[in-house]
Design an enzyme around this catalytic site. Structure first.
Site, PDB file in Angstrom:
ATOM      1  N   LYS A 296     -12.208  -3.977  -1.816  1.00 13.00           N
ATOM      2  CA  LYS A 296     -11.989  -5.302  -2.408  1.00 13.00           C
ATOM      3  C   LYS A 296     -12.713  -6.374  -1.602  1.00 13.00           C
ATOM      4  O   LYS A 296     -13.352  -7.278  -2.166  1.00 13.00           O
ATOM      5  CB  LYS A 296     -10.490  -5.600  -2.477  1.00 13.00           C
ATOM      6  CG  LYS A 296      -9.711  -4.641  -3.372  1.00 13.00           C
ATOM      7  CD  LYS A 296      -8.218  -4.693  -3.074  1.00 13.00           C
ATOM      8  CE  LYS A 296      -7.495  -3.536  -3.742  1.00 13.00           C
ATOM      9  NZ  LYS A 296      -6.099  -3.393  -3.292  1.00 13.00           N
TER      10      LYS A 296
ATOM     11  N   THR B 202      -8.343   1.180  -0.029  1.00 13.73           N
ATOM     12  CA  THR B 202      -9.051   0.433  -1.073  1.00 13.73           C
ATOM     13  C   THR B 202      -9.193  -1.042  -0.720  1.00 13.73           C
ATOM     14  O   THR B 202      -9.974  -1.752  -1.345  1.00 13.73           O
ATOM     15  CB  THR B 202      -8.316   0.563  -2.423  1.00 13.73           C
ATOM     16  OG1 THR B 202      -6.943   0.192  -2.259  1.00 13.73           O
ATOM     17  CG2 THR B 202      -8.406   1.983  -2.951  1.00 13.73           C
TER      18      THR B 202
ATOM     19  N   LYS C 227      -2.058   1.676  11.140  1.00 14.37           N
ATOM     20  CA  LYS C 227      -2.990   0.647  10.671  1.00 14.37           C
ATOM     21  C   LYS C 227      -3.341  -0.342  11.792  1.00 14.37           C
ATOM     22  O   LYS C 227      -4.232  -1.175  11.633  1.00 14.37           O
ATOM     23  CB  LYS C 227      -2.410  -0.078   9.461  1.00 14.37           C
ATOM     24  CG  LYS C 227      -2.292   0.841   8.232  1.00 14.37           C
ATOM     25  CD  LYS C 227      -1.749   0.107   7.030  1.00 14.37           C
ATOM     26  CE  LYS C 227      -1.594   1.055   5.830  1.00 14.37           C
ATOM     27  NZ  LYS C 227      -2.887   1.452   5.248  1.00 14.37           N
TER      28      LYS C 227
ATOM     29  N   HIS D  60      -2.485  11.839  -1.730  1.00 12.35           N
ATOM     30  CA  HIS D  60      -2.907  10.693  -0.930  1.00 12.35           C
ATOM     31  C   HIS D  60      -2.438  10.835   0.521  1.00 12.35           C
ATOM     32  O   HIS D  60      -2.463   9.873   1.274  1.00 12.35           O
ATOM     33  CB  HIS D  60      -2.344   9.400  -1.520  1.00 12.35           C
ATOM     34  CG  HIS D  60      -2.816   9.124  -2.912  1.00 12.35           C
ATOM     35  ND1 HIS D  60      -3.931   8.364  -3.194  1.00 12.35           N
ATOM     36  CD2 HIS D  60      -2.352   9.533  -4.114  1.00 12.35           C
ATOM     37  CE1 HIS D  60      -4.122   8.299  -4.501  1.00 12.35           C
ATOM     38  NE2 HIS D  60      -3.164   8.998  -5.080  1.00 12.35           N
TER      39      HIS D  60
ATOM     40  N   LYS E 214      -2.425  -5.878   4.962  1.00 15.96           N
ATOM     41  CA  LYS E 214      -2.043  -4.548   4.470  1.00 15.96           C
ATOM     42  C   LYS E 214      -0.641  -4.227   4.973  1.00 15.96           C
ATOM     43  O   LYS E 214      -0.075  -4.986   5.774  1.00 15.96           O
ATOM     44  CB  LYS E 214      -3.034  -3.478   4.915  1.00 15.96           C
ATOM     45  CG  LYS E 214      -3.324  -3.458   6.409  1.00 15.96           C
ATOM     46  CD  LYS E 214      -4.440  -2.468   6.730  1.00 15.96           C
ATOM     47  CE  LYS E 214      -5.791  -3.010   6.292  1.00 15.96           C
ATOM     48  NZ  LYS E 214      -6.590  -2.050   5.598  1.00 15.96           N
ATOM     49  N   ARG E 215      -0.094  -3.136   4.485  1.00 15.90           N
ATOM     50  CA  ARG E 215       1.241  -2.713   4.920  1.00 15.90           C
ATOM     51  C   ARG E 215       1.280  -2.600   6.444  1.00 15.90           C
ATOM     52  O   ARG E 215       0.345  -2.093   7.068  1.00 15.90           O
ATOM     53  CB  ARG E 215       1.560  -1.354   4.275  1.00 15.90           C
ATOM     54  CG  ARG E 215       2.850  -0.716   4.667  1.00 15.90           C
ATOM     55  CD  ARG E 215       3.166   0.454   3.729  1.00 15.90           C
ATOM     56  NE  ARG E 215       2.063   1.403   3.633  1.00 15.90           N
ATOM     57  CZ  ARG E 215       1.955   2.507   4.393  1.00 15.90           C
ATOM     58  NH1 ARG E 215       2.883   2.782   5.295  1.00 15.90           N
ATOM     59  NH2 ARG E 215       0.946   3.335   4.234  1.00 15.90           N
TER      60      ARG E 215
END
Length: 1021
Positions: A863, A859, A754, A554, A748-749
């Site tokens: 969702k 992911t 990000k 990953h 998200k984290r």
């Protein structure tokens, strides 16, 4: 006293309709019978063996029964004529078949002819009418044939075919009472045990109520006349678990009998979320549970909210593992999951004055009703010590003499499939002190040392991802990984050796999957077990190992997980020797292929030389595994061309793409019941819950005005739920948010790549624009509620500053009366699966802002896509494939593409002299200046955060400056689309219609067929 095991195996299932798993005969009752294994004490038995259960009479003939149908009766009944051998219990079997098929028996006649009988049953359907449909009659005939005789396997078990229906528990398994010849006094006991356990638990509301009250009284130990919501949850959870255990036992007995190749999924994280809602939906008893609770004075939704999240993982990787376990069970694959039972999980995120604080997540304080402690399933795990060479049978063998031993205790968690009886197992390990050393300490009176040893042992499985900045932290992390690997592999090998004696069969029966590099020590451990314990030759053992492992990475970076050699030498001395031997053989083979290219040999070596010698775990996994999987097309391309370019040159056949997916059962069926019902209504079936490709059928209703209206109503209800959560739980000032606003979400984290900082800068720019507008212009602005959530790693200071900046900006904006409802900012603390199930269905727009080339898959976008939320995203990870599926016009793209990122970085560095202020777009500079000059307070605190995007300091590695203009354009496009609600709804529908490709069912099927080489093994009813 020994035990003789009598197994009552199952037969092949009979499906009424292969196209629709929910086809049924009008109404099918829930009563059914079940099978299990019978353990009978036997003083004469020397070991566990299989004994055939038979009656005291002669065995029934293998002649198939004759079954015919007569619809010429003048009455309203269909006559079913059965001629077959007579044997004890047969009449009950036949009547149970009729019952499970939903048929009524008006009357019956019987005639005996020696050992045969002829029975005539006058039956009707549930409405009292004749059964004249030829297909229905054929199904009845086939069911009776299998139950009465054609399905007999000569071991005393007869099954009624598996009637696929919405409630998977429908059906019947009928067993003949076994008579054990030669066991004398044990015969009556065996019959008694059988008669007490020959039926499944019933799933009607009355039966569920009885079981709930039973658990209130005897499990929770509360009065059935006085118990609260949490105690109701505990009782309901145990009631549901009882039904899971029935299926779980039957599934694994069936696996043991049929001996399929099994998958063992090794992952250090499984972010399961709550289990109650998912379990009752997969069992098909959601409505019955709700009705049972309602009649007892409770609401199912309120009771379900009492459950806490299982803190067994963090972020996308962990949730991905949970989705894949759900798909493995639903698709009937024979699989086991293995992980660690963390006592405290990651951490609970507490926000105080806008700053993140970490608290232990005591998620097990009130117990976990879904797990079963297996105190009899324990294995010794060794650490430290020395390696000695001894001579055995004329050959030298290595023996590892450990310096420390701990016990691994198994905790099992049933994972039910949907639309199937299969329930597989997630086995988690907890560390306990070795009883041997505990006893020694107590015998010598060293009680304090015994307590210290216990605490030291239990620390191994206490915390997910211990801080590894210190030597002690690194050692604990390595202990944790090996503890997990050792216990899991001992369990797997024990199961294999119970049924096989030849290790040549191991690749045909076992597939071991490494979910990222964390379980990569499994390779060295299997080699140690085969060479040191099973005494196989090195080359034979290596050949076996290379056939059983597959690996999914990953990561996007070359410099992955490494373990210092000095740490391995101390903690796992034998494994270090094995790793050196593996690397030596690999390099010798490599020299034959590429020659003495030492720079390339050093790059590919498993052992990295240097100031700190270490083991490259990714290199080890690639060398040993037969398949290396990327998790998106873009990720695979990067692995081949950059991350593992040299390995791809050596082993191009190993590299495959398995784009990640998420389960629609969790992310639509459980989290968005309104959308679930709407989809089923307009598709005319619930089959999409098992076959997500059917969601594409929503495109047929794209222009239907009624469909649009209902679609918007579902979204509005979900936004109301989210707004209530925000108003009630998230802000002390009881912040009010408008349902007419666009709910704009990034959860998200928290990480620089990000780019939550880009989102916050965009919010500041929007606020600045609003402040400079007149009132007439503001009326034209689309109102926004900007929602951000996620955790920062405890030692990641920049991420923590991003969280603080979010709160500082929110405080300023939310209290500005000039802006009002036009802009609100909300930070959701302690974001987890349960909160995601509330946030995702209520989102209008979801932001996925990673700098292109940094996200392996992602992911979260899937969702949101499944829930009809539009995406604002870069072309990164799996978003590239989402674009292919739904079209570029149905989401909002921005930013540099992967091939442009490095060029922009180089251009930015080459155009400016060192320490010269960066030339940035005016709107970006204005936003940055507001933060740097203290407009939102905490000027000094945010200084280092601003420097990350300024040249001469952080050099804006993640290209916030470069992408900011494009980002604002995408936001403007989203505003424009939101104004046109018909267009927005159309885009939303197309998002859901294109999400089937991103179901984890598709991912798992790809893995099963091309990587693991396993086949479905459906447990019959």
């Amino acid at each position: 006293m020994q035990t003789v095991l009598i197994s009552f195996p199952l037969l092949t299932p009979f499906n009424i309709s292969s196209s629709d798993p929910h086809t049924s005969f009008r109404q099918i009752p829930f009563s059914s019978t079940r099978f299990s294994s019978l353990s009978i004490p036997c003083a004469t038995a020397r070991r566990s063996c299989s004994i055939r259960a038979s009656t005291g009479e002669s065995a029934p003939s293998t002649v198939a029964p004759i079954i015919s149908v007569d619809n010429n009766d003048p009455g309203d009944s269909t006559v079913i004529v059965i001629r077959a051998h007579n044997w004890i219990g047969l009449l009950q079997i036949i009547t149970n078949v009729f019952k499970v098929l939903g048929l009524k028996i008006d009357r019956a006649t019987v005639e005996f002819e020696g050992e045969f009988f002829t029975k005539r049953f006058f039956v009707t359907d549930s409405d009292g009418n004749k059964i004249e449909d030829s297909e229905s009659l054929m199904r009845i005939t086939r069911a009776l044939e299998e139950a009465v005789g054609a399905g007999s396997n000569g071991i005393g078990v007869r099954t009624v075919p598996a009637l696929a229906s919405a409630a998977v528990s429908r059906g019947v398994v009928v067993r003949r009472p076994g008579f054990l010849e030669g066991l004398g006094e044990h015969r009556a006991k065996a019959e008694r045990m059988y008669s007490l356990m020959d039926g499944f638990l019933k799933n009607d509301p009355i039966s569920l109520q009885k079981d709930i009250l039973h658990h209130v009284e005897y499990t929770v130990a509360r009065s059935r006349f006085s118990f609260d919501d949490f105690e109701a949850y505990q009782a309901l959870a145990h009631t549901v678990r009882d039904r899971l255990i029935e299926r779980w036992h039957d599934t694994h007995i069936y696996f043991k009998r049929t001996k399929p190749k099994r998958l063992y999924f090794l992952s250090l994280e499984f972010l399961m979320g709550r289990s109650l809602s998912n379990s009752v939906i997969n069992l098909g008893i959601e409505d019955q549970c709700a009705e049972a609770l309602n009649q007892l004075g409770f609401e199912f939704e309120v009771v379900a909210e009492q459950e806490g999240d299982a803190a067994l993982g963090n972020g996308g990787l962990a949730r991905l593992s949970a989705c894949q376990m759900d798909s493995l069970a639903t698709l009937d694959y024979p699989a086991w999951g293995y992980g660690l039972r963390y006592e405290y999980g990651l951490f609970r995120q507490i926000i105080v004055d806008g700053f993140q604080h970490e608290k232990p997540d005591y998620w097990l304080n009130f117990g976990n009703p879904w797990e079963i402690e297996r105190i009899h399933v324990t294995y010794e795990v060794k650490f430290y010590g020395t390696v000695e060479e001894v001579e055995m049978n004329g050959e030298k063998q290595k023996v590892w003499i450990p310096g420390e031993t701990v016990e691994a205790v198994a905790y099992d968690n049933p994972i039910p499939g949907y639309g199937t009886r299969n329930t597989i197992n997630l086995r988690l390990w907890a560390a306990k002190p070795s009883s041997k050393f505990d006893l020694e300490a107590y015998n010598t009176g060293d009680y304090i040392n015994s307590v210290v040893n216990r605490q030291k042992a239990e620390t191994i499985s206490n915390v997910l991802y211990p801080d590894d900045r210190s030597h002690q932290g690194k050692e604990l992390r390595l202990k944790q990984q090996y503890f997990f690997v050792s216990a899991s592999l001992q369990d797997i090998m024990r199961r294999f050796k119970e049924e096989h004696t030849n290790f040549d069969e191991l690749p045909e029966k076992v597939a071991l999957h490494l979910n990222d590099t964390h379980p990569s020590l499994s390779i060295a451990e299997v080699m140690r077990m085969l060479v040191d314990e099973e005494h196989l030759g090195w080359h034979k053992a290596w050949d076996i190992v290379c056939k059983i492992f597959s690996f999914t990475t990953h990561t996007m970076v070359t410099d992955g997980e490494k373990i210092p050699v000095d740490l391995l030498e101390s903690l796992l001395p034998r494994h270090l020797e094995i790793l050196y031997e593996i690397n030596f053989n690999f390099l010798e083979e490599l020299k034959k292929r590429i020659g003495l290219d030492y720079s390339r040999l050093a790059l590919l070596s498993i052992v990295e030389e240097g100031a700190m010698k270490s083991i490259r775990m990714a290199n080890l996994a690639i060398v040993c595994s037969h398949t290396v999987n990327g998790v998106s097309k873009l990720h695979l391309e990067r692995l081949k061309t950059k991350t593992f370019k040299d390995f791809y040159g050596l082993y191009p056949e190993k590299f495959q793409c398995k784009t990640n997916g998420v389960t629609q059962r969790r992310w639509i069926v459980v989290s968005n019941p309104g959308l679930r019902d709407l989809i089923s209504k307009w598709l005319g079936t619930e089959a999409w819950i098992r076959d997500a490709d059917l969601l594409s059928g929503l495109r047929d209703h794209l222009d239907n005005a009624d469909f649009h209206l209902e679609w918007k109503m579902v979204k509005k209800v979900n936004k109301m739920r989210l707004a209530e959560y925000i108003e009630a739980f998230l802000t002390l000032s009881l912040l009010q948010v408008s349902l007419d606003a666009m709910f704009d979400v990034q959860v998200k984290r928290i990480h620089e790549y990000k780019r939550q900082l880009l989102n916050i800068f965009g919010i500041i720019h929007r606020y600045n624009c609003l402040k400079n507008m007149d009132k007439d212009s503001r009326r034209k602005v689309v109102p926004r509620v900007c929602i951000i959530g996620g955790k920062a790693a405890p030692g990641y200071e920049i991420a923590k500053k991003i969280i603080k900046l979010c709160h500082a900006v929110a405080e300023k904006i939310n209290n500005d009366t000039d802006i009002g409802d036009l802009l609100k900012v909300v930070f959701i603390p302690d974001y987890n699966v349960s909160v995601a199930e509330l946030v995702i269905p209520g989102a209008d727009l979801s932001q996925h802002l990673s700098t292109a080339g940094n996200e392996a898959s992602g992911t979260g976008n899937m969702k949101f896509l499944m829930n009809g939320c539009l995406l604002l995203a870069t072309a990164d990870g799996s978003t590239v494939e989402i674009i292919e599926e739904i079209g570029e016009d149905n989401l909002f793209l921005f930013g540099a593409k992967v091939h442009e990122v490095e060029k922009r970085r180089q251009k930015r560095l080459s155009n400016l002299a060192p320490l010269q202020p960066a030339k940035v777009p005016l709107h970006f500079a204005r936003v940055l200046r507001m933060v740097r000059d203290g407009y939102f307070g905490h000027k000094d605190y945010f200084k280092s955060l601003c420097e990350t995007v300024e040249f001469g300091f952080g050099n804006d590695y993640y290209l916030l400056t470069s992408d900011f203009g494009s980002y604002l354009e995408a936001q403007a496009a989203a505003d424009k689309a939101f104004v046109n609600q018909d267009k927005w709804t159309r885009m939303s529908i197309l998002s859901v219609a294109g999400s089937g490709r991103f179901s984890s069912d598709r991912t798992i099927q790809d893995y099963a067929e091309s990587t693991w080489k396993i086949n479905p093994c459906r447990c019959p009813l």
